[in-house]
Structures are given as C-alpha cells and as structure tokens.
Design an enzyme around this catalytic site. Sequence first.
Site, PDB file in Angstrom:
ATOM      1  N   ARG A  33       0.959  -1.321   0.013  1.00 16.07           N
ATOM      2  CA  ARG A  33       0.199  -0.489  -0.397  1.00 16.07           C
ATOM      3  C   ARG A  33       0.766   1.256   0.206  1.00 16.07           C
ATOM      4  O   ARG A  33       1.911   1.536   0.750  1.00 16.07           O
ATOM      5  CB  ARG A  33      -0.971   0.167   1.046  1.00 16.07           C
ATOM      6  CG  ARG A  33      -1.815  -0.657   0.975  1.00 16.07           C
ATOM      7  CD  ARG A  33      -2.803  -1.388   0.670  1.00 16.07           C
ATOM      8  NE  ARG A  33      -3.365  -0.391   0.140  1.00 16.07           N
ATOM      9  CZ  ARG A  33      -5.000  -0.035  -0.795  1.00 16.07           C
ATOM     10  NH1 ARG A  33      -4.658  -0.882  -1.470  1.00 16.07           N
ATOM     11  NH2 ARG A  33      -5.491   0.769  -0.214  1.00 16.07           N
ATOM     12  N   ILE A  34       0.489   2.280  -1.123  1.00 14.07           N
ATOM     13  CA  ILE A  34       1.175   3.707  -0.994  1.00 14.07           C
ATOM     14  C   ILE A  34       0.822   4.213   0.505  1.00 14.07           C
ATOM     15  O   ILE A  34      -0.449   4.328   0.763  1.00 14.07           O
ATOM     16  CB  ILE A  34       1.073   4.436  -1.815  1.00 14.07           C
ATOM     17  CG1 ILE A  34       1.581   3.655  -3.414  1.00 14.07           C
ATOM     18  CG2 ILE A  34       1.118   5.915  -2.188  1.00 14.07           C
ATOM     19  CD1 ILE A  34       1.107   4.403  -4.456  1.00 14.07           C
TER      20      ILE A  34
ATOM     21  N   HIS B 266      13.002  -3.240  -2.322  1.00 14.58           N
ATOM     22  CA  HIS B 266      12.940  -3.455  -2.969  1.00 14.58           C
ATOM     23  C   HIS B 266      12.998  -4.338  -4.602  1.00 14.58           C
ATOM     24  O   HIS B 266      14.286  -4.030  -4.652  1.00 14.58           O
ATOM     25  CB  HIS B 266      11.913  -1.711  -4.031  1.00 14.58           C
ATOM     26  CG  HIS B 266      11.668  -1.328  -4.494  1.00 14.58           C
ATOM     27  ND1 HIS B 266      10.040  -1.844  -5.169  1.00 14.58           N
ATOM     28  CD2 HIS B 266      12.383  -1.464  -6.369  1.00 14.58           C
ATOM     29  CE1 HIS B 266       9.995  -1.466  -6.516  1.00 14.58           C
ATOM     30  NE2 HIS B 266      11.059  -1.190  -7.714  1.00 14.58           N
TER      31      HIS B 266
ATOM     32  N   LEU C 282       6.939   7.701  -4.472  1.00 15.46           N
ATOM     33  CA  LEU C 282       7.639   6.201  -4.312  1.00 15.46           C
ATOM     34  C   LEU C 282       8.863   5.137  -5.099  1.00 15.46           C
ATOM     35  O   LEU C 282       9.507   6.130  -5.974  1.00 15.46           O
ATOM     36  CB  LEU C 282       6.393   5.965  -4.727  1.00 15.46           C
ATOM     37  CG  LEU C 282       5.750   4.441  -4.977  1.00 15.46           C
ATOM     38  CD1 LEU C 282       5.315   4.307  -3.089  1.00 15.46           C
ATOM     39  CD2 LEU C 282       4.851   4.621  -5.979  1.00 15.46           C
ATOM     40  N   ASP C 283       9.739   4.393  -4.160  1.00 14.63           N
ATOM     41  CA  ASP C 283      10.856   3.754  -4.422  1.00 14.63           C
ATOM     42  C   ASP C 283      11.999   4.694  -4.835  1.00 14.63           C
ATOM     43  O   ASP C 283      12.234   4.113  -5.900  1.00 14.63           O
ATOM     44  CB  ASP C 283      10.232   3.034  -5.470  1.00 14.63           C
ATOM     45  CG  ASP C 283       9.009   1.274  -4.988  1.00 14.63           C
ATOM     46  OD1 ASP C 283       9.375   1.510  -4.080  1.00 14.63           O
ATOM     47  OD2 ASP C 283       8.244   1.570  -6.009  1.00 14.63           O
TER      48      ASP C 283
HETATM   49  N1  NHR Z   1       4.476   4.967   0.561  1.00 11.25           N
HETATM   50  C1  NHR Z   1       5.915   5.651   0.532  1.00 11.25           C
HETATM   51  N2  NHR Z   1       5.541   7.111   0.651  1.00 11.25           N
HETATM   52  N3  NHR Z   1       6.421   5.600  -0.190  1.00 11.25           N
HETATM   53  C2  NHR Z   1       7.394   4.836  -0.670  1.00 11.25           C
HETATM   54  O1  NHR Z   1       8.179   4.525  -1.111  1.00 11.25           O
HETATM   55  C3  NHR Z   1       6.790   3.036  -0.315  1.00 11.25           C
HETATM   56  C4  NHR Z   1       5.268   3.710   0.804  1.00 11.25           C
HETATM   57  C5  NHR Z   1       4.597   2.498   0.543  1.00 11.25           C
HETATM   58  C6  NHR Z   1       4.971   1.197  -0.050  1.00 11.25           C
HETATM   59  C7  NHR Z   1       6.468  -0.395  -1.375  1.00 11.25           C
HETATM   60  C8  NHR Z   1       6.523  -0.269  -1.976  1.00 11.25           C
HETATM   61  C9  NHR Z   1       7.843  -0.771  -3.209  1.00 11.25           C
HETATM   62  O2  NHR Z   1       8.768  -2.170  -3.290  1.00 11.25           O
HETATM   63  C10 NHR Z   1       6.318   1.192  -0.825  1.00 11.25           C
HETATM   64  C11 NHR Z   1       7.326   1.778  -0.891  1.00 11.25           C
HETATM   65  C12 NHR Z   1       3.596  -0.567  -3.543  1.00 11.25           C
HETATM   66  C13 NHR Z   1       2.566  -0.033  -4.272  1.00 11.25           C
HETATM   67  C14 NHR Z   1       1.708   0.362  -5.058  1.00 11.25           C
HETATM   68  O3  NHR Z   1       1.317   0.976  -6.190  1.00 11.25           O
HETATM   69  C15 NHR Z   1       3.686   0.792  -5.125  1.00 11.25           C
HETATM   70  C16 NHR Z   1       5.201   0.861  -4.245  1.00 11.25           C
HETATM   71  C17 NHR Z   1       5.408  -0.188  -3.655  1.00 11.25           C
HETATM   72  C18 NHR Z   1       4.670  -0.788  -2.854  1.00 11.25           C
HETATM   73  N4  NHR Z   1       0.668   0.313  -4.842  1.00 11.25           N
HETATM   74  C19 NHR Z   1      -1.082   0.187  -4.759  1.00 11.25           C
HETATM   75  C20 NHR Z   1      -1.390   1.205  -4.086  1.00 11.25           C
HETATM   76  O4  NHR Z   1      -2.952   2.015  -4.417  1.00 11.25           O
HETATM   77  C21 NHR Z   1      -1.445  -1.015  -5.049  1.00 11.25           C
HETATM   78  C22 NHR Z   1      -1.164  -1.917  -5.397  1.00 11.25           C
HETATM   79  C23 NHR Z   1      -1.649  -3.452  -5.085  1.00 11.25           C
HETATM   80  O5  NHR Z   1      -2.342  -4.056  -3.398  1.00 11.25           O
HETATM   81  O6  NHR Z   1      -1.490  -4.581  -6.009  1.00 11.25           O
HETATM   82  O7  NHR Z   1      -1.439   1.470  -2.875  1.00 11.25           O
HETATM   83  O8  NHR Z   1       7.189  -1.936  -4.811  1.00 11.25           O
END
Ligand code: NHR
Length: 156
Positions: free
Chosen positions: A43-44, A61, A96-97
């Site tokens: 989850r972001i 990651h 993000l990332d």
């Molecule tokens: N949050 C922030 N603010 N910054 C980062 O660097 C983050 C974060 C939350 C998670 C892990 C990350 C990865 O390792 C992470 C880093 C999920 C998504 C995503 O698009 C993107 C990056 C990462 C994890 N999530 C969707 C969302 O709407 C849901 C996707 C799903 O449920 O399948 O949250 O890659």
Amino acid sequence: EIEIPTYVINHRSFNSRREFELTLKQTIDSMDPNLVILAGFMRILGSDLIEYYLGRMLNIHPSLLPNYPGLNTHARVLNDGVKEHGATVHFVTPKLDAGPIILQNRIPVEQADTVDTLAERVHQGEYEIYPRAISWFAAGRLKLVGNAVYLDGNQI
Ligand code: NHR
C-alpha cells in the site's frame, strides 16, 4: 525460541487511507520500535506517516532502483530485455521507491529466465542485503541525514 508479536490490519476494513494509516501508526507505536521495515508491503503510504518515521523506516524493492520503481518489476525487466536486475534496500520517503539507497544486490538476467525464476533469484539476494542493512541500523552504524545515507559516519 523467540516470540514475535503479530498484528494484522486489513486496509479493506477502513473507509479511507487516512483511517487505515492512523491505526497502523498507533499499532506500530504501541511497540515503540527503533526501526520499521516494510517487507512485501503493497500500500502506498501517505506523507504524514512517512515523515513521522523518516530515517527509521526501510523498504526492500525488487529492482535496481532508480530503475523500475512500482509494481511488476520482473515482468518489466524481462519485457525490456535488460541484462541486469536485483534488489534495493532504501530509506522510505514520501516519493514512491525514490528514497536514498542503502544497499543493492545485482543478478544477471539469463536467456531462459521467467518471472518465477527471476523472482526466486532476486529473493535470494534480498535475504542477504536486508538483514545486513537492518543489522547496520540496529548497531547505530546507519543514518539518514537529509537525503544522504551515512554508514559509520561516511556518506555512501
Ligand atoms: N510509500 C511511500 N510513501 N514511499 C515509498 O517509497 C513506499 C511506500 C509504500 C510502499 C513499497 C513499494 C515497493 O517496494 C512501498 C514504498 C506498493 C505500490 C503500489 O502501487 C508501489 C510501491 C510499493 C508498494 N500500491 C498500490 C496502492 O494503491 C496497490 C497495489 C496493489 O494492491 O496491488 O497503494 O515496490
């Protein structure tokens, strides 16, 4: 034998990201952790939570960041035909990332690789670099200062 307390917080039982993240924060803080580590966390997270744990939250990651942020990294790597892949441990920041990088593990991409074989080899590398970064932090050797990462007082 060690016992690790476990809490499950289902984001689907909340009406908003804000409410989910408030419960997440309260639960994490009830344990008074020195470090928060994301592992397969999907989850972001909002910037309030991220700023609160800034410098004490890590993520691993499955790509060689800054290449391939986001989801489905193995499929994208195979599709692009790139020769090298791997995993990255970084401090979590609101973008993000994109947080400052601590360690990377590189693996060659083979002709016969599939998403599954690539994921398996990336995981083996993750099992090396995540514990290493975590033990550096636990020993007080790893610090985030602004956007810079310091190990033993030296910027890396
Ligand atoms: N949050 C922030 N603010 N910054 C980062 O660097 C983050 C974060 C939350 C998670 C892990 C990350 C990865 O390792 C992470 C880093 C999920 C998504 C995503 O698009 C993107 C990056 C990462 C994890 N999530 C969707 C969302 O709407 C849901 C996707 C799903 O449920 O399948 O949250 O890659």
